[in-house]
Design a protein around this motif. Structure first.
Motif, PDB file in Angstrom:
ATOM      1  N   ILE A  25      39.167  42.181  39.584  1.00 35.93           N
ATOM      2  CA  ILE A  25      38.544  42.754  40.778  1.00 35.93           C
ATOM      3  C   ILE A  25      38.911  41.883  41.966  1.00 35.93           C
ATOM      4  O   ILE A  25      38.878  40.650  41.882  1.00 35.93           O
ATOM      5  N   LEU A  26      39.252  42.510  43.068  1.00 35.06           N
ATOM      6  CA  LEU A  26      39.567  41.800  44.301  1.00 35.06           C
ATOM      7  C   LEU A  26      38.549  42.172  45.364  1.00 35.06           C
ATOM      8  O   LEU A  26      38.307  43.354  45.606  1.00 35.06           O
ATOM      9  N   PHE A  27      37.946  41.179  45.973  1.00 34.97           N
ATOM     10  CA  PHE A  27      37.104  41.404  47.152  1.00 34.97           C
ATOM     11  C   PHE A  27      37.975  41.228  48.383  1.00 34.97           C
ATOM     12  O   PHE A  27      38.668  40.207  48.533  1.00 34.97           O
ATOM     13  N   ALA A  28      37.973  42.211  49.277  1.00 36.94           N
ATOM     14  CA  ALA A  28      38.882  42.179  50.424  1.00 36.94           C
ATOM     15  C   ALA A  28      38.190  42.766  51.650  1.00 36.94           C
ATOM     16  O   ALA A  28      37.876  43.959  51.671  1.00 36.94           O
ATOM     17  N   ASN A  29      37.970  41.932  52.662  1.00 32.37           N
ATOM     18  CA  ASN A  29      37.277  42.448  53.842  1.00 32.37           C
ATOM     19  C   ASN A  29      37.708  41.745  55.121  1.00 32.37           C
ATOM     20  O   ASN A  29      36.884  41.378  55.941  1.00 32.37           O
ATOM     21  N   ARG A  30      39.002  41.515  55.280  1.00 33.63           N
ATOM     22  CA  ARG A  30      39.530  41.065  56.572  1.00 33.63           C
ATOM     23  C   ARG A  30      40.847  41.786  56.819  1.00 33.63           C
ATOM     24  O   ARG A  30      41.876  41.457  56.237  1.00 33.63           O
ATOM     25  N   GLY A  31      40.812  42.767  57.703  1.00 36.30           N
ATOM     26  CA  GLY A  31      41.999  43.527  58.030  1.00 36.30           C
ATOM     27  C   GLY A  31      42.822  42.804  59.078  1.00 36.30           C
ATOM     28  O   GLY A  31      42.366  42.573  60.193  1.00 36.30           O
ATOM     29  N   GLY A  32      44.043  42.435  58.726  1.00 38.02           N
ATOM     30  CA  GLY A  32      44.930  41.733  59.639  1.00 38.02           C
ATOM     31  C   GLY A  32      46.275  41.529  58.988  1.00 38.02           C
ATOM     32  O   GLY A  32      46.657  42.246  58.069  1.00 38.02           O
ATOM     33  N   GLY A  33      47.000  40.522  59.447  1.00 40.19           N
ATOM     34  CA  GLY A  33      48.323  40.281  58.921  1.00 40.19           C
ATOM     35  C   GLY A  33      48.378  39.378  57.720  1.00 40.19           C
ATOM     36  O   GLY A  33      49.423  39.270  57.074  1.00 40.19           O
ATOM     37  N   THR A  34      47.258  38.720  57.397  1.00 39.08           N
ATOM     38  CA  THR A  34      47.255  37.734  56.324  1.00 39.08           C
ATOM     39  C   THR A  34      46.449  38.178  55.117  1.00 39.08           C
ATOM     40  O   THR A  34      46.873  37.994  53.980  1.00 39.08           O
ATOM     41  N   TYR A  35      45.297  38.751  55.358  1.00 37.78           N
ATOM     42  CA  TYR A  35      44.395  39.121  54.273  1.00 37.78           C
ATOM     43  C   TYR A  35      44.410  40.633  54.049  1.00 37.78           C
ATOM     44  O   TYR A  35      45.188  41.355  54.670  1.00 37.78           O
ATOM     45  N   SER A  36      43.559  41.077  53.168  1.00 34.48           N
ATOM     46  CA  SER A  36      43.439  42.500  52.879  1.00 34.48           C
ATOM     47  C   SER A  36      42.032  42.969  53.207  1.00 34.48           C
ATOM     48  O   SER A  36      41.087  42.164  53.263  1.00 34.48           O
TER      49      SER A  36
ATOM     50  N   HIS B 207      39.694  52.579  55.079  1.00 32.40           N
ATOM     51  CA  HIS B 207      41.082  52.362  54.666  1.00 32.40           C
ATOM     52  C   HIS B 207      41.163  51.294  53.581  1.00 32.40           C
ATOM     53  O   HIS B 207      40.205  50.552  53.320  1.00 32.40           O
ATOM     54  N   ALA B 208      42.348  51.210  52.986  1.00 30.85           N
ATOM     55  CA  ALA B 208      42.738  50.058  52.170  1.00 30.85           C
ATOM     56  C   ALA B 208      43.933  49.443  52.877  1.00 30.85           C
ATOM     57  O   ALA B 208      45.024  50.023  52.913  1.00 30.85           O
ATOM     58  N   HIS B 209      43.703  48.300  53.468  1.00 31.76           N
ATOM     59  CA  HIS B 209      44.713  47.610  54.270  1.00 31.76           C
ATOM     60  C   HIS B 209      45.156  46.399  53.461  1.00 31.76           C
ATOM     61  O   HIS B 209      44.405  45.444  53.288  1.00 31.76           O
ATOM     62  N   LEU B 210      46.374  46.446  52.933  1.00 28.95           N
ATOM     63  CA  LEU B 210      46.779  45.490  51.907  1.00 28.95           C
ATOM     64  C   LEU B 210      47.908  44.587  52.377  1.00 28.95           C
ATOM     65  O   LEU B 210      49.004  45.059  52.703  1.00 28.95           O
ATOM     66  N   ASN B 211      47.637  43.283  52.399  1.00 25.28           N
ATOM     67  CA  ASN B 211      48.706  42.300  52.457  1.00 25.28           C
ATOM     68  C   ASN B 211      48.940  41.851  51.025  1.00 25.28           C
ATOM     69  O   ASN B 211      48.026  41.366  50.351  1.00 25.28           O
ATOM     70  N   MET B 212      50.146  42.028  50.541  1.00 25.66           N
ATOM     71  CA  MET B 212      50.386  41.905  49.098  1.00 25.66           C
ATOM     72  C   MET B 212      50.053  40.527  48.522  1.00 25.66           C
ATOM     73  O   MET B 212      49.433  40.446  47.451  1.00 25.66           O
ATOM     74  N   PRO B 213      50.421  39.402  49.137  1.00 23.17           N
ATOM     75  CA  PRO B 213      50.061  38.115  48.538  1.00 23.17           C
ATOM     76  C   PRO B 213      48.557  37.906  48.427  1.00 23.17           C
ATOM     77  O   PRO B 213      48.093  37.162  47.557  1.00 23.17           O
ATOM     78  N   ALA B 214      47.793  38.552  49.294  1.00 22.21           N
ATOM     79  CA  ALA B 214      46.339  38.432  49.234  1.00 22.21           C
ATOM     80  C   ALA B 214      45.728  39.378  48.208  1.00 22.21           C
ATOM     81  O   ALA B 214      44.525  39.307  47.944  1.00 22.21           O
ATOM     82  N   THR B 215      46.558  40.218  47.606  1.00 24.83           N
ATOM     83  CA  THR B 215      46.051  41.290  46.742  1.00 24.83           C
ATOM     84  C   THR B 215      46.524  41.177  45.295  1.00 24.83           C
ATOM     85  O   THR B 215      45.727  41.377  44.362  1.00 24.83           O
ATOM     86  N   PHE B 216      47.777  40.850  45.090  1.00 24.06           N
ATOM     87  CA  PHE B 216      48.375  40.999  43.760  1.00 24.06           C
ATOM     88  C   PHE B 216      48.768  39.654  43.149  1.00 24.06           C
ATOM     89  O   PHE B 216      49.478  38.853  43.771  1.00 24.06           O
ATOM     90  N   MET B 217      48.346  39.450  41.897  1.00 20.19           N
ATOM     91  CA  MET B 217      48.828  38.324  41.124  1.00 20.19           C
ATOM     92  C   MET B 217      50.299  38.552  40.764  1.00 20.19           C
ATOM     93  O   MET B 217      50.782  39.683  40.739  1.00 20.19           O
ATOM     94  N   TYR B 218      50.976  37.456  40.473  1.00 20.99           N
ATOM     95  CA  TYR B 218      52.372  37.569  40.073  1.00 20.99           C
ATOM     96  C   TYR B 218      52.686  36.546  38.993  1.00 20.99           C
ATOM     97  O   TYR B 218      51.961  35.561  38.817  1.00 20.99           O
ATOM     98  N   ALA B 219      53.770  36.794  38.288  1.00 22.76           N
ATOM     99  CA  ALA B 219      54.274  35.859  37.287  1.00 22.76           C
ATOM    100  C   ALA B 219      55.560  35.259  37.828  1.00 22.76           C
ATOM    101  O   ALA B 219      56.582  35.951  37.926  1.00 22.76           O
TER     102      ALA B 219
END
Length: 590
Positions: A105-116, A122-134
Motif C-alpha cells: 500500500i502506498l500513501f500519497a498526498n503531495r501533488g507536484g514534481g517529486t511526490y505522488s 486524480h492519481a498524480h504519480l511520480n514513479m520513483p515515489a510510487t513504484f518499488m524496483y529491483a
C-alpha cells in the motif's frame, strides 16, 4: 538517460523477461494506492526490491519508502516468501520458484514534481515515489496496467508507450522512472510540429478555465523555443506531453522529463493561473533540450539510491531560467517593459548576496542536494552562503548573451552549437566542454576571460556597459537609507524573520534572526508600516538607537544606516538608435 536508449525500440514481444506492475485506487479518498508487481524468471536465491531515494530532475534525498506499508511477497504458486530487511529502503525476498510477486500500500498526498498524490480528483504519480524496483533487473522492459477509476471518468496521460487500453510499457527501469503519469478526468489539446505531436493535458477543476487562450500561449512558447535551437528534439514515440494539474489540492512545482513535463499549481486558470502559471511552461519545455538531451556528464547515470550532485546546474538550470522570461517576451506573452522590469529581482538577489565570497557558480551547483526541495530541521544560513544556481546562472546567461551581442554573436546560436554537439548526439558534457564550445564559437580569449572571471570565480560582469549597448539603464538607489533586516509583525514588536545579511547595518549591530525589536529612537515598532515611516525620515549615516528583546531579555544596540544597495534596471527612453536597434534584435520574435 543513456541507460535505456539501446533498448528503446526492442519490442516487448521479443523480451521473455518483462517485469509487470498494476496499480489500483479503490481507497483514493484516503490517499491510498495498491501496487502489485511481478518479477519472473529470477535466477538468484534472493531478490532485493527497494524504493528510490531520489528522483529524476531532483538532486536531494527524498525518502519515498516512508509511505509504504502492508508489504507482501509470494511465489508463482501464491505461497508467502521470507522477507528480510537490512536498511530502511529495501526488502530482501527469498526466491523459491523463480517468480516473485510483491504487493504493498502506498500513501500519497503531495501533488507536484517529486511526490505522488491520490485522491478523488486524480492519481498524480511520480514513479520513483510510487513504484518499488529491483536494481538487479533494471535493464528488463516493464509493462504496467493503471486501473483507472471508471466511476470518476479517469483517463491515463503519460510519456510511457501505449500498448492497449490502460496498459503501457517502458524499455527499461530508467525510462519507467522518468515517466510521470496523470490519471484524471482531464482536458486535452494537441498540435503538430514538423511531424511530431505536442500535447497539453490539463486537469483543472474550474469549469470556467480559458484553456484555449492558454493553449495558444503554450503553442507560441513551443515555437519560439524551437527557434532557439533550430529544431525540436526527436521525441520518443513522436510525442511530447505537458502534464498540467492546476488545482487547490496540489503543490506548486514543475519537473522536466525526457518527453513530458509535470506542471502543478494551486491556481486554476480562472483564478490567476492563466497569467502566473505560464512561466513554468516556458522553463520546463526548454529543458527538453537543455538538461534532458544536452545532459551534464555528472548526472549520468542518474542514481536512484543516493543524492545526485552536478557541477553544471548554473548552465542546465540557470541558462534555462534566463530563457524562461525571454521566451515569454518573444512569444508575446509579456511585454518588453515587463521583461526588463522582471530582471530586477533576480539581479539584486544575486549581486547583493554575501554568498559570492564563498562559492562560485560551480560550487553553488554542488549545493543542490541540500537545497533542491531538501528538508532539514536544523537552522541554516542560506541568506549568507548560498545563491540559487537557477538565479546565478540566469544573470550569467544574460551577461553572456549581451557580451556575445557586442561581437555580433548571440546566445541562441551558442545554444544551437551545444545542441548539435551534445544534444542531438546525446553525448554528456562537462564544464570544460561548455568552455571549449564557447571558445570555438566566440574565440579562445573570450571564453577564457568569461569562464575565468565568472564561472571559476565569482566576479560581477560589467552590466552597466552591457545594458547600455541594448538601451537599458542600470542604477543604484544610493540616496535611500538601508537597515538590512526583514520583519514579521507580532503583538509585542517586529521580529527579525530571516538571518541578517553579512555586512548589512543590522548584521554589524549584532542583530540576528528571532530578535524582537520593540522600539527605535524611542518610537514603538508596532508594524512594518511604522518602521518604513521612521526610515523614510532618516538619512544615510544616521545612527538609530534600537531596543530589542532576545531570549526574554531586553538589549540595546546602535545601527548606522548605509546606502540602499538595490540596483534598478529599466529601459532607457533616451538611448541611442544603435542601442534601441540592438535591444529590438535581442528581444525580437524569431
Amino acid at each position: 538517460m543513456k541507460l535505456w536508449i539501446a533498448f528503446l525500440f526492442i519490442g516487448l514481444s521479443l523480451q521473455a523477461q518483462t517485469n509487470s506492475y498494476t496499480i489500483s485506487f479503490d481507497n483514493a479518498v484516503h490517499h491510498e494506492a495498491v501496487v502489485k508487481a511481478t518479477f519472473p524468471e529470477v535466477k538468484s536465491k534472493t531478490l532485493r526490491v527497494q524504493m528510490s531515494r531520489s528522483s529524476p530532475g531532483r538532486y536531494a534525498i527524498h525518502e519515498f519508502a516512508k509511505n509504504v506499508y502492508g508489504f507482501k511477497a509470494t511465489n508463482g504458486a501464491g505461497e508467502a516468501l521470507e522477507i528480510k530487511r537490512d536498511d530502511p529502503y529495501s526488502w530482501i525476498i527469498t526466491n523459491t520458484d523463480g517468480t516473485i510477486n510483491i504487493e504493498y500500500i502506498l500513501f500519497a498526498n503531495r501533488g507536484g514534481g517529486t511526490y505522488s498524490q491520490v485522491d478523488l480528483t486524480h492519481a498524480h504519480l511520480n514513479m520513483p515515489a510510487t513504484f518499488m524496483y529491483a536494481g538487479a533487473l533494471q535493464e528488463r522492459p516493464i509493462e504496467i496496467i493503471f486501473n483507472a477509476r471508471e466511476d470518476l471518468s479517469w483517463k491515463v496521460a503519460t510519456q510511457l508507450k501505449h500498448e492497449v487500453g490502460n496498459t503501457f510499457s517502458a524499455p527499461n527501469l530508467y525510462y519507467f522512472m522518468d515517466s510521470p503519469t496523470e490519471i484524471s478526468d482531464y482536458q486535452e489539446r494537441e498540435f503538430q510540429v514538423d511531424g511530431q505531436t505536442v500535447k497539453f493535458v490539463l486537469h483543472d477543476p474550474n469549469p470556467d478555465s480559458d484553456f484555449d487562450t492558454y493553449w495558444e500561449r503554450v503553442k507560441a512558447i513551443v515555437l519560439q523555443e524551437k527557434a532557439v535551437f533550430g529544431e525540436l528534439p526527436t521525441y520518443d514515440f513522436g510525442e511530447y506531453t505537458f502534464l498540467a494539474c492546476y488545482a487547490p489540492n496540489v503543490s506548486g512545482d514543475g519537473m522536466e522529463h525526457r518527453n513530458s513535463t509535470i506542471l502543478t499549481d494551486t491556481e486554476t486558470l480562472a483564478e490567476g493561473g492563466l497569467e502566473w502559471n505560464i512561466g513554468t511552461v516556458s522553463h520546463e519545455f526548454f529543458h527538453s533540450w537543455n538538461v534532458e538531451r544536452i545532459r551534464p556528464a555528472d548526472l549520468e547515470p542518474f542514481q536512484f539510491d543516493q543524492a545526485n550532485m552536478s557541477n553544471s546546474l548554473w548552465f542546465a538550470e540557470g541558462f534555462t531560467s534566463y530563457y524562461t522570461n525571454l521566451i515569454l517576451e518573444r512569444a508575446g506573452v509579456i511585454s518588453a517593459e515587463d521583461y526588463v522590469k522582471g530582471l530586477n529581482g533576480t539581479f539584486n538577489y544575486v549581486w547583493n548576496s554575501p554568498a559570492l565570497q564563498y562559492f562560485n557558480p560551480i560550487e553553488m551547483s554542488n549545493q543542490a542536494p541540500f537545497v533542491d526541495a531538501a528538508t532539514s530541521v536544523d537552522p541554516v544560513n542560506r541568506e549568507n552562503m548560498f545563491i540559487s544556481y537557477y538565479s546565478y546562472g540566469s544573470v550569467l546567461g544574460l551577461a553572456l548573451d549581451l557580451s556575445l551581442r557586442e561581437k555580433d554573436l548571440n546566445l541562441d546560436d551558442f545554444m544551437q552549437l551545444m545542441w548539435k554537439r551534445f544534444g542531438k548526439t546525446e553525448v554528456a558534457y562537462t564544464v570544460e566542454n561548455i568552455e571549449a564550445t564557447l571558445a570555438d564559437y566566440a574565440g579562445a580569449e573570450f571564453a577564457q576571460d568569461f569562464f575565468g572571471k565568472y564561472i571559476y570565480k565569482s566576479n560581477m560582469p560589467d552590466y552597466k556597459n552591457l545594458f547600455e549597448q541594448v538601451g537599458l539603464q542600470l542604477n543604484r538607489a544610493t540616496a535611500k537609507p538601508y537597515f538590512g533586516a526583514s520583519f514579521s509583525e507580532t503583538s509585542n514588536g517586529l521580529e527579525i524573520s530571516r538571518n541578517t545579511f553579512k555586512g548589512s547595518p543590522a548584521y554589524q549591530a549584532d542583530l540576528d534572526k528571532g530578535d524582537l525589536i520593540t522600539s527605535i529612537d524611542g518610537i514603538a515598532m508596532t508594524s512594518n508600516d511604522a518602521f518604513k515611516e521612521l526610515l523614510s525620515n532618516k538619512n544615510i549615516d544616521d545612527v538609530l538607537q534600537v531596543t530589542f528583546e532576545r531570549f526574554g531579555e531586553e538589549h540595546k544596540t546602535k545601527v548606522r544606516l548605509t546606502a540602499d544597495p538595490t540596483f534598478t534596471i529599466a529601459i532607457d527612453n533616451n538611448a541611442k538608435k544603435e542601442a534601441v536597434k540592438a535591444r529590438e534584435a535581442w528581444l525580437a520574435k524569431k
